[in-house]
Design a protein around this motif. Structure first.
Motif, PDB file in Angstrom:
ATOM      1  N   ASN A 431      -7.558   8.975  -3.693  1.00 21.98           N
ATOM      2  CA  ASN A 431      -6.647   9.787  -4.490  1.00 21.98           C
ATOM      3  C   ASN A 431      -5.298   9.086  -4.676  1.00 21.98           C
ATOM      4  N   THR A 434      -5.598   6.224  -7.251  1.00 27.11           N
ATOM      5  CA  THR A 434      -5.765   6.608  -8.652  1.00 27.11           C
ATOM      6  C   THR A 434      -4.582   7.425  -9.169  1.00 27.11           C
ATOM      7  N   SER A 435      -4.076   8.368  -8.350  1.00 21.28           N
ATOM      8  CA  SER A 435      -2.975   9.183  -8.875  1.00 21.28           C
ATOM      9  C   SER A 435      -1.708   8.343  -8.970  1.00 21.28           C
ATOM     10  N   LYS A 438      -1.735   6.588 -12.218  1.00 22.46           N
ATOM     11  CA  LYS A 438      -1.373   7.459 -13.348  1.00 22.46           C
ATOM     12  C   LYS A 438       0.135   7.656 -13.410  1.00 22.46           C
ATOM     13  N   GLN A 439       0.774   7.707 -12.208  1.00 24.28           N
ATOM     14  CA  GLN A 439       2.225   7.910 -12.208  1.00 24.28           C
ATOM     15  C   GLN A 439       2.989   6.734 -12.799  1.00 24.28           C
TER      16      GLN A 439
END
Lengths: 441, 282
Positions: A431, A434-435, A438-439
């Motif tokens: 997590n 991947t997150s 995205k940030q």
């Protein structure tokens, strides 16, 4: 810090702004420099006028520095019109240094770096396009995988020179004492490695010392062994995926560290060279290191220290490692691109490349130099194993992702560090990776 | 006329870069070979508001700056009182106390990295020799990294705080102590009733300066931990540096700088305002 302390209050508070302000000015200066440089390159220097090229070399092992000097000296003697001057720099924070050099218009003509870092400088326009200048023979000799790793948007931007693979070095005495057969063959599976680590973990000795302070490169490179490619697509449209293939290697390390307790915990927070101390001290039976350590190990290991290089690590998908070669590029602002290319062709000729790689215990980027090296060195100091690992180099997707360097420093490094310190679990790591991506937006 | 040269200097060296940085924060500027900056309004700031990693580093920065400043004040006050007392070899001790100040931060960091070394560091050896655990991974473990870095921050910043407080102590008229002693005040009472009130303006100024320096400190932590492990010591300045010079997003990094300046100025304003009010009402 003392200068900052002495600054007037306001100036100190705005120091970071001032910094940003300076760099924007530098950026503009570089632009002007670029315009004049391309004009000068078109006109080309008249024959007979000697030019001096600066060559910022990062080689840090004494033998490699000497080998590099020998190549440069012989070139200078044969080419009075094109003199090459070596400027020694260090791998530590080289990318910060290059960023400021480029922005300030003081970049050297010939730039030593590695593919993972140089690709982003190329897409930002700092490097000369060498596509038409590199000889066809050289392109054939380098081979497709490595050439692809230095090709950005269809342009060749560097000569790959030396390739590092990750190897397992073992203390033969400790393996013998634990009754472990030294593995032979073309590769060693991750499971075999884990078993040996377990078997050697006893009597106050841990199976493995693994310097994973900067864990991203290791996971990216060896992760290909389980199909861990991490990225799809290239450039700005790349996307990330963290699935079973990506998680396999981090999971293996985590299981070895926390279930088997076969990795010396402190080494997980150390650099490779710091972890080496535990290996020399007999506190760990094996250590995972860049192949270049074979060069210093043959000199620096304590007397009577009996070490071997184990076969290349192979995951479920084979022994593939990501090719992230060291590179020599030419600055886009250089006034002498053609002359620099001539020197690079010479530097990467079979004998020179063999000599430099032998000194560094790395794998030459050209097939001819690999063959020369195999013929010359045979199996001494683990060379046969190191060269074996060179057969499975693959161009890696992460090289061509625009935000890779940013993701690596801001997202992946802390996330992997947390995972290795058992602060987050498998799902937490996937997590975070991947997150965090995205940030970056 | 006479003021013009100095104003010019301030404008060129301070105001102009400040304004350039401020302007940069509203662009999408990157460090590239042929830059094309375009104005993007407050996009950098909205992006920053959603950047949880930046705010995490901000929180660490506050913990770092507040604890280093407070501990510096307490430790330096003790040292200053000692150095002010009429002891033998006082001159020598005063010189020794200045040594950390004379060392460049990078040297300090390398020295402390050796002291903290988990394998062969003198600190672990010392703990081991008195029967305590000798395998603490000071800079590598999640629990000890930030406190270990804070300890170095206190150590390196103590001399100037000490010297400033010492200078203040020497301004306190000895008769006030004598008068307090005659009135029956003990050592602690003399400290709280005479020393602290007389030093108040100095304490206010040195803590606010220390807070700025500590919040903006960079080189110490950059060399000690590079923000690791797992971002535990990622100070906001370090985060901004990485954004500017590793990721080359100078527009975005300038926006971070603006936010940092605004927050520091606001905090200081609040602190100074409360201190000045307290001084007005003795």
């Amino acid at each position: 810090m003392k200068t900052v302390h002495r600054m007037p209050l306001v100036a100190a508070a705005v120091a970071v702004l001032a910094l940003a302000g300076c760099s924007s000015g530098g950026g503009n200066a570089a632009t002007t420099g670029g315009a004049t440089a391309s004009g000068a390159a078109g006109a080309s220097t008249p024959a007979g006028t000697p030019v001096t090229l600066t060559f910022q070399s990062l080689s840090d092992q004494p033998a490699t520095i000497a080998a590099t000097k020998k190549v440069v000296d012989s070139w200078n003697a044969a080419n009075p019109d094109i003199q090459v001057q070596v400027v020694q720099a260090s791998w530590d924070s080289i990318n910060d240094k290059l960023t400021t050099q480029f922005a300030g218009g003081t970049a050297p003509d010939i730039i030593h770096d590695d593919a993972a870092s140089i690709v982003s400088f190329a897409s930002d326009g700092y490097l000369a396009d060498l596509t038409g200048q590199m000889s066809q023979a050289k392109k054939d000799d380098i081979g497709k995988g490595l050439l692809a790793s230095v090709t950005v948007d269809g342009k060749v931007i560097a000569y790959p020179t030396e390739v590092q693979s990750y190897m397992v070095f073992a203390n033969k005495t400790l393996l013998d004492q634990a009754g472990v057969m030294i593995p032979t063959g073309d590769s060693m599976t991750w499971d075999q490695f884990r078993q040996i680590a377990k078997a050697t973990t006893k009597n106050g000795v841990a199976g493995v010392g693994w310097g994973l302070k900067s864990p991203v490169a290791t996971f990216m490179t060896l992760g290909l062994g389980s199909g861990g490619t991490y990225f799809d697509g290239t450039g700005t449209s790349a996307t990330i995926h963290v699935g079973d293939g990506e998680m396999a290697l981090p999971k293996l390390v985590h299981q070895m560290a926390y279930d088997d307790k076969s990795i010396l915990p402190v080494t997980l927070t150390q650099s490779g060279s710091e972890a080496l101390a535990a290996f020399y001290g007999g506190k760990v039976a094996m250590t995972v290191q860049g192949s270049y350590l074979a060069a210093s190990m043959s000199k620096d290991a304590p007397a009577g220290f009996d070490w071997v290089v184990l076969p290349p690590l192979a995951g479920p998908d084979g022994a593939a490692q990501a090719a992230d070669p060291q590179t020599l590029s030419v600055s886009a602002d250089s006034k002498h691109v053609a002359q620099a290319v001539k020197f690079l062709e010479y530097f990467t000729s079979t004998d020179n490349l063999e000599a430099v790689n032998e000194a560094d215990a790395l794998i030459p980027a050209t097939t001819s130099a690999q063959q020369a090296m195999a013929a010359k060195l045979g199996s001494q100091n683990g060379w046969d194993q190191i060269l074996k690992s060179g057969k499975d180099f693959q161009s890696a997707p992460f090289l061509f992702v625009d935000k890779y360097a940013q993701w690596k420093s801001t997202v992946a490094t802390p996330a992997f560090q947390k995972y290795l310190a058992n602060q987050i679990d498998d799902a937490g790591l996937a997590n975070a990776l991947t997150s965090g991506w995205k940030q970056l937006g | 006329m006479l003021v013009l040269p100095s104003v010019l200097l301030i404008v060129v060296l301070s105001v102009a870069p400040l304004l350039a940085g401020l302007a940069l924060a509203f662009t999408d500027a990157r460090l590239v070979h042929t830059p094309h900056y375009s104005f993007v309004g407050v996009e950098n700031f909205t992006k920053l508001a959603a950047n949880s990693m930046f705010w995490a580093s901000f929180r660490i920065g506050m913990v770092w700056a507040v604890s280093v400043t407070l501990l510096q004040l307490v430790a330096a006050m003790g040292l200053a009182l000692l150095l002010n007392a009429d002891l033998r070899l006082r001159g020598l001790a005063r010189v020794l106390a200045l040594i950390p100040w004379a060392m460049p931060p990078v040297v300090v960091s390398i020295m402390w990295r050796m002291i903290y070394s988990p394998n062969a560091g003198p600190l672990n050896a010392l703990l081991g020799s008195i029967g305590l655990p000798n395998d603490i991974n000071w800079l590598g473990s999640f629990t000890t990294a930030l406190p270990a870095v804070i300890a170095v921050g206190v150590w390196v910043g103590m001399p100037q705080t000490t010297v400033t407080l010492l200078a203040g102590l020497q301004q306190v008229p000895p008769d006030t102590y004598e008068a307090a002693a005659i009135d029956g005040a003990g050592a602690w009472r003399r400290f709280t009733a005479v020393t602290v009130p007389s030093l108040r303006p100095i304490i206010t100024s040195i803590t606010s300066l220390n807070f700025i320096w500590n919040f903006n400190s960079f080189s110490l932590v950059y060399v000690l931990t590079e923000g690791g492990p797992g971002g535990q010591t990622m100070l906001p300045m370090l985060f901004t540096y990485i954004e500017a010079f590793q990721n080359r997003n100078i527009g975005y990094a300038a926006a971070m700088g603006v936010v940092l300046v605004v927050v520091v100025v606001a905090l200081l304003g609040l602190y100074l305002w409360s201190q000045l009010r307290a001084e007005d009402k003795p």
